[in-house]
Design a protein around this motif. Structure first.
Motif, PDB file in Angstrom:
ATOM      1  N   ALA A  66      92.527 -44.212  89.912  1.00  0.00           N
ATOM      2  CA  ALA A  66      91.063 -44.077  89.812  1.00  0.00           C
ATOM      3  C   ALA A  66      90.364 -44.841  90.938  1.00  0.00           C
ATOM      4  N   PHE A  67      89.214 -44.327  91.343  1.00  0.00           N
ATOM      5  CA  PHE A  67      88.381 -44.999  92.342  1.00  0.00           C
ATOM      6  C   PHE A  67      87.324 -45.840  91.645  1.00  0.00           C
ATOM      7  N   VAL A  68      87.068 -47.011  92.173  1.00  0.00           N
ATOM      8  CA  VAL A  68      85.966 -47.826  91.659  1.00  0.00           C
ATOM      9  C   VAL A  68      85.146 -48.305  92.858  1.00  0.00           C
ATOM     10  N   THR A  69      83.877 -47.979  92.853  1.00  0.00           N
ATOM     11  CA  THR A  69      83.011 -48.361  93.967  1.00  0.00           C
ATOM     12  C   THR A  69      82.620 -49.829  93.830  1.00  0.00           C
ATOM     13  N   SER A  70      82.899 -50.628  94.862  1.00  0.00           N
ATOM     14  CA  SER A  70      82.535 -52.051  94.777  1.00  0.00           C
ATOM     15  C   SER A  70      81.314 -52.359  95.626  1.00  0.00           C
ATOM     16  N   MET A  71      81.021 -51.502  96.594  1.00  0.00           N
ATOM     17  CA  MET A  71      79.813 -51.681  97.403  1.00  0.00           C
ATOM     18  C   MET A  71      79.340 -50.323  97.905  1.00  0.00           C
ATOM     19  N   ARG A  72      78.060 -50.261  98.225  1.00  0.00           N
ATOM     20  CA  ARG A  72      77.519 -49.031  98.813  1.00  0.00           C
ATOM     21  C   ARG A  72      76.826 -49.371 100.118  1.00  0.00           C
ATOM     22  N   GLY A  73      76.676 -48.352 100.981  1.00  0.00           N
ATOM     23  CA  GLY A  73      75.940 -48.541 102.225  1.00  0.00           C
ATOM     24  C   GLY A  73      76.752 -49.250 103.290  1.00  0.00           C
ATOM     25  N   CYS A  74      76.102 -49.503 104.448  1.00  0.00           N
ATOM     26  CA  CYS A  74      76.810 -50.146 105.554  1.00  0.00           C
ATOM     27  C   CYS A  74      75.811 -50.883 106.432  1.00  0.00           C
ATOM     28  N   ASN A  75      76.162 -52.123 106.812  1.00  0.00           N
ATOM     29  CA  ASN A  75      75.282 -52.916 107.683  1.00  0.00           C
ATOM     30  C   ASN A  75      75.648 -52.781 109.150  1.00  0.00           C
ATOM     31  N   TYR A  76      76.685 -51.992 109.458  1.00  0.00           N
ATOM     32  CA  TYR A  76      77.089 -51.813 110.850  1.00  0.00           C
ATOM     33  C   TYR A  76      76.221 -50.761 111.532  1.00  0.00           C
ATOM     34  N   SER A  77      76.382 -50.663 112.843  1.00  0.00           N
ATOM     35  CA  SER A  77      75.599 -49.675 113.597  1.00  0.00           C
ATOM     36  C   SER A  77      76.509 -49.003 114.600  1.00  0.00           C
ATOM     37  N   CYS A  78      77.670 -48.529 114.151  1.00  0.00           N
ATOM     38  CA  CYS A  78      78.552 -47.818 115.080  1.00  0.00           C
ATOM     39  C   CYS A  78      77.734 -46.649 115.636  1.00  0.00           C
TER      40      CYS A  78
ATOM     41  N   CYS B 220      77.779 -43.020 114.170  1.00  0.00           N
ATOM     42  CA  CYS B 220      77.907 -42.826 112.723  1.00  0.00           C
ATOM     43  C   CYS B 220      76.564 -42.666 112.001  1.00  0.00           C
ATOM     44  N   ILE B 221      76.520 -41.699 111.119  1.00  0.00           N
ATOM     45  CA  ILE B 221      75.299 -41.370 110.381  1.00  0.00           C
ATOM     46  C   ILE B 221      75.208 -42.153 109.056  1.00  0.00           C
ATOM     47  N   VAL B 222      76.348 -42.742 108.660  1.00  0.00           N
ATOM     48  CA  VAL B 222      76.415 -43.356 107.322  1.00  0.00           C
ATOM     49  C   VAL B 222      75.286 -44.360 107.047  1.00  0.00           C
ATOM     50  N   PRO B 223      75.004 -45.311 107.949  1.00  0.00           N
ATOM     51  CA  PRO B 223      73.956 -46.288 107.632  1.00  0.00           C
ATOM     52  C   PRO B 223      72.592 -45.627 107.393  1.00  0.00           C
ATOM     53  N   TYR B 224      72.368 -44.474 108.021  1.00  0.00           N
ATOM     54  CA  TYR B 224      71.073 -43.787 107.861  1.00  0.00           C
ATOM     55  C   TYR B 224      70.983 -43.099 106.499  1.00  0.00           C
ATOM     56  N   VAL B 225      72.095 -42.508 106.078  1.00  0.00           N
ATOM     57  CA  VAL B 225      72.021 -41.725 104.837  1.00  0.00           C
ATOM     58  C   VAL B 225      72.417 -42.525 103.593  1.00  0.00           C
ATOM     59  N   ARG B 226      73.115 -43.626 103.795  1.00  0.00           N
ATOM     60  CA  ARG B 226      73.513 -44.409 102.617  1.00  0.00           C
ATOM     61  C   ARG B 226      72.825 -45.768 102.557  1.00  0.00           C
ATOM     62  N   GLY B 227      72.109 -46.127 103.618  1.00  0.00           N
ATOM     63  CA  GLY B 227      71.332 -47.368 103.590  1.00  0.00           C
ATOM     64  C   GLY B 227      72.170 -48.608 103.818  1.00  0.00           C
ATOM     65  N   ARG B 228      71.545 -49.758 103.608  1.00  0.00           N
ATOM     66  CA  ARG B 228      72.229 -51.024 103.868  1.00  0.00           C
ATOM     67  C   ARG B 228      73.126 -51.404 102.696  1.00  0.00           C
ATOM     68  N   GLU B 229      73.985 -52.395 102.972  1.00  0.00           N
ATOM     69  CA  GLU B 229      75.003 -52.742 101.968  1.00  0.00           C
ATOM     70  C   GLU B 229      74.398 -53.283 100.674  1.00  0.00           C
ATOM     71  N   ILE B 230      74.912 -52.778  99.577  1.00  0.00           N
ATOM     72  CA  ILE B 230      74.584 -53.315  98.247  1.00  0.00           C
ATOM     73  C   ILE B 230      75.938 -53.591  97.589  1.00  0.00           C
ATOM     74  N   TYR B 231      76.095 -54.771  97.029  1.00  0.00           N
ATOM     75  CA  TYR B 231      77.384 -55.114  96.409  1.00  0.00           C
ATOM     76  C   TYR B 231      77.228 -55.112  94.895  1.00  0.00           C
ATOM     77  N   HIS B 232      78.176 -54.517  94.223  1.00  0.00           N
ATOM     78  CA  HIS B 232      78.170 -54.602  92.761  1.00  0.00           C
ATOM     79  C   HIS B 232      78.709 -55.973  92.361  1.00  0.00           C
ATOM     80  N   SER B 233      78.254 -56.480  91.232  1.00  0.00           N
ATOM     81  CA  SER B 233      78.750 -57.794  90.812  1.00  0.00           C
ATOM     82  C   SER B 233      80.206 -57.655  90.367  1.00  0.00           C
ATOM     83  N   ILE B 234      80.922 -58.784  90.420  1.00  0.00           N
ATOM     84  CA  ILE B 234      82.332 -58.740  89.989  1.00  0.00           C
ATOM     85  C   ILE B 234      82.401 -58.268  88.537  1.00  0.00           C
TER      86      ILE B 234
END
Ligand code: SAM
Ligand code: SF4
Length: 474
Positions: free
Chosen positions: A127-139, A142-156
């Motif tokens: 199974a997959f479990v998402t631990s964070m969303r988005g990306c703070n990088y600027s490769c 890459c389109i990811v930071p634009y469409v998924r936004g900045r990093e958000i971390y789920h709590s442990i």
């Protein structure tokens, strides 16, 4: 990431009383979860959506939902071009899908509209479990930071609760997900702490993570991989290019030398590890020499497998402003790189023939090694060994894992489910962990048969002959 998002949206819909079906003709809601990382993925999503106009018209009350990264990027275009779409949920809104979908379902005319589906089996061993969303990088490609936004971390706590849910549904392998999964931070916790915490959950036998970024492959993460038995000996570490000029122009934040040193450190700490990667060929400005640097890196590091992507310009990214290389040149380099990656990958697979591997069965007759190779386990062997496998899996569950000690609690106990016991008499089924002797290697997979520590009769005679005690030779 999209598979994980699809699963999450599916779970919300199920909680609202819907059931999943693989047959579109049964369906009342058709959800297309899109990707926009490369143009090709977006084109495929649009043509799939185009076909849904007729599907929807066949039965009143049907709904079309489009979600994900392409939905985020092209919402207005989608609504204009496909007016039959009922709901567009961009990637940034996936965390709110439950509420948004609730509003859509409240609008449905009658309950009968949702009454046709046939439940699909959904007991995922891995199974997959998402631990964070988005990306703070600027490769720069890459389109990811634009469409998924900045990093958000789920709590442990949130992540562990989800892991427990998946385990209670039958999962034994957990893959933690994030665009730069190892940049995880929440309060005092870093990624290594997260891995250890997940390993402490009863029933989690294997842990993987994807995609790590080289910059965050810290000594602490490496040490965790080396010492926590549940963390599998496999790392997918995208390199993108072997040329420092290209890495700089891509804004990847590491050099070729740094990556090579890191790979060496990883392999030293986790000797049996498989190392795989992502490569982009034909990035704007890539010279033949830059490209050769990529080939030489692949030769030097001998990746166990790799994904080779043709550069695809994404509107709005800095690289899209640069002049593209001719398409034929990109195609040619893609082919050359792919051939090299595949040649090495096949050699690595052939080296495994004759070895014994622990395989976790994910579906009938197909499973994965800890090093993440897919293995087709031969049916004849399954039939012979099916009943034994459950007992063996249980016996193994009582034993401690073979790898070095860790302070983490790691009971591997798991009770065989009743349906497993019934099926065990004839076949190995998903959730079993079996020892498999690898008998053959294909381009993308391995083949093997269940190994119980004894040589098969024919092999026994062969061994005898080699030892000079074979009656035929005397
Ligand atoms: N976050 C991960 C990382 O930094 O390594 C990668 C995530 S990205 C969604 C997955 C892969 O898609 C990348 O590793 C890269 O090789 C490829 N990719 C991303 N943008 C691309 C583009 N514009 N053209 C071709 N390949 C691309
Ligand atoms: Fe894209 Fe990965 Fe770079 Fe983030 S780190 S911008 S997801 S390639």
């Amino acid at each position: 990431m999209n598979v994980a998002d699809s699963n999450e949206m599916g779970r919300h819909l199920k909680a609202k009383g819907l059931v999943e079906t693989q047959d579109p003709e049964d369906a009342s809601i058709y959800l297309v979860n899109t990707c926009t990382v490369r143009q090709h993925a977006e084109d495929r999503a649009f043509s799939e959506i185009g076909r849904l106009g007729r599907w929807k018209a066949k039965r009143p009350g049907r709904k079309v939902v489009v979600s994900g990264c392409a939905a985020e990027r092209t919402k207005e275009y989608l609504e204009d071009r496909f007016p039959f779409i009922d709901l567009v949920v961009g990637a940034k809104s996936i965390e709110n899908f439950n509420e948004i979908a609730g509003r859509l379902l409240d609008r449905r005319a009658t309950d009968e509209d949702l009454d046709y589906a046939v439940p699909a089996v959904n007991e995922k061993v891995a199974a997959f479990v998402t631990s964070m969303r988005g990306c703070n990088y600027s490769c720069t490609y890459c389109i990811v930071p634009y469409v998924r936004g900045r990093e958000i971390y789920h709590s442990i706590d949130q992540i562990l609760a989800e892991v427990r849910d998946r385990v209670s549904e039958g999962a034994r392998e957990i893959t933690l997900l994030g665009q730069t999964v190892n940049s995880y931070r929440h309060g005092q916790h870093r990624f290594g702490d997260l891995l250890r915490a997940v390993a402490g959950i009863d029933g989690v036998e294997r842990i993987r993570f994807i995609s790590p970024h080289p910059y965050y492959m810290t000594d602490r993460v490496i040490e965790t991989m080396a010492t926590v038995p549940q963390v599998c000996e496999s790392l997918h570490l995208p390199v993108q290019s072997g040329s420092n000029t290209m890495l700089k122009s891509m804004m990847r934040n590491y050099t070729r030398e740094h990556y090579i040193a890191l790979a060496g450190k990883m392999r030293q700490a986790v000797p049996d590890m498989t190392l795989s990667t992502d490569i982009i060929v034909g990035f704007p400005g890539e010279t033949e020499e830059d490209f050769r640097q990529t080939l030489s890196l692949v030769e030097e590091l001998q990746f166990d497998w790799g994904f080779v992507f043709k550069y695809s310009a994404r509107e709005g990214t800095p690289a899209a402003e640069l002049e593209c290389l001719p398409q034929e040149l990109i195609e040619e380099r893609h082919q050359r790189c792919l051939e090299l990656v595949d040649r090495i990958a096949l050699k690595k697979r052939l080296d495994l023939v004759g070895t014994i591997q622990d395989v976790l069965i994910e579906e009938l007759g197909v499973g994965r090694t800890r090093t993440n190779y897919k293995v087709h386990v031969r049916r004849e062997a399954q039939a012979r060994q099916g009943a034994a496998s459950i007992n063996e899996a249980q016996a193994r569950a009582e034993r401690k894992p073979a790898r070095s000690a860790s302070p983490i609690g790691r009971s591997l106990k798991r009770r065989a489910q009743p349906q497993e016991k019934a099926a065990a008499s004839s076949n190995i089924i998903h959730g079993d962990q079996v020892r498999v002797r690898i008998t053959n290697a294909q381009r993308a997979t391995l083949e093997g048969e269940v190994y119980n520590g004894n040589l098969a009769f024919e092999n026994f005679r062969e061994e005898d002959c080699r030892a000079g005690t074979c009656p035929d030779r005397q």
